[in-house]
Scaffold this motif. Structure first.
Motif, PDB file in Angstrom:
ATOM      1  N   ARG A  16     143.589 -53.019  28.445  1.00 57.79           N
ATOM      2  CA  ARG A  16     143.893 -52.937  27.012  1.00 57.79           C
ATOM      3  C   ARG A  16     144.027 -51.484  26.553  1.00 57.79           C
ATOM      4  N   ASP A  32     139.766 -55.900  32.317  1.00 58.24           N
ATOM      5  CA  ASP A  32     140.430 -56.345  31.083  1.00 58.24           C
ATOM      6  C   ASP A  32     140.379 -55.248  30.022  1.00 58.24           C
ATOM      7  N   GLU A  34     147.314 -49.047  24.562  1.00 56.09           N
ATOM      8  CA  GLU A  34     147.159 -48.722  23.148  1.00 56.09           C
ATOM      9  C   GLU A  34     148.453 -48.087  22.625  1.00 56.09           C
TER      10      GLU A  34
END
Length: 212
Positions: free
Chosen positions: A88, A84, A92
């Motif tokens: 992420r 996870d 960005e």
């Protein structure tokens, strides 16, 4: 390294069709064992999709990991939280301003730094073709990569580098009457682009020695 407005054109099918074979010889694909861990559940899968048997205790022993998949160049152990976090970071906002080669390097860099992901490495070879290109390309100009097989043209590609960026990519198919003759292709490049022409010549099957 890649211009955001990169132009790709004149890819002669009979020449370009050998791209993957050339890449596989220059940069053999990494053999990676991917392991997903959730509490006592462990799933181990090779880069080709083959499922291997693994137990939680195997993950703490590098020798046992190597025994699971002796051919592996590296083993990656993922937890759900690690994946996870990694996902992420891959999305960005600033990554959308990166060149493709920068993004590929960034992917692996953060993979090594993400909590919840462990990596055991036994091979440090280059991971993508841009790493090789950065070694070969020293200045603006045309770069002709010419690969023969038994003295016959097997593959080529031509890179036009401007302002330190790869601006155009094509094959000798751009010059139909000269496409199989390296010397004539060089003359065509000099005439069209008025830039230095750098040649990398290789023989397929023994491509470790490279002439620049």
């Amino acid at each position: 390294m890649l211009d955001k407005n990169l132009i790709v054109e004149d890819l002669e099918p009979e020449i370009w069709m050998h791209l993957q074979e050339v890449l596989d010889e220059l940069l053999p694909p990494l053999k990676v064992l991917h392991i997903f861990q959730r509490k006592n559940f462990v799933r181990a899968v090779t880069e080709s999709g083959k499922i291997l048997q693994a137990a939680p205790e195997d993950l703490e022993d590098e020798k046992r990991l190597r025994q699971l998949y002796p051919q592996a160049d590296e083993v990656r152990i993922y937890t759900e939280s690690g994946l996870d976090a990694y996902d992420r970071m891959l999305q960005e906002d600033f990554v959308y301003e990166m060149d493709i080669d920068e993004y590929l390097d960034y992917q692996y860099e953060i993979l090594n730094k993400t909590d919840g992901i462990r990596i055991y490495k036994w091979n440090t070879r280059k991971r993508h073709v841009f790493s090789l290109l950065k070694e070969w390309i020293s200045e603006d100009g045309c770069y002709l990569f010419w690969v023969t097989k038994k003295a016959t043209l097997f593959f080529n590609c031509i890179l036009l580098v401007e302002n330190g960026k790869l601006a155009r990519l094509f094959t000798s198919g751009r010059y139909p009457d000269a496409k199989n003759n390296q010397g004539e292709v060089i003359n065509c490049l000099k005439k069209e682009f008025c830039k230095p022409v750098h040649c990398v010549t290789m023989e397929y099957g023994s491509m470790k020695k490279i002439e620049i």
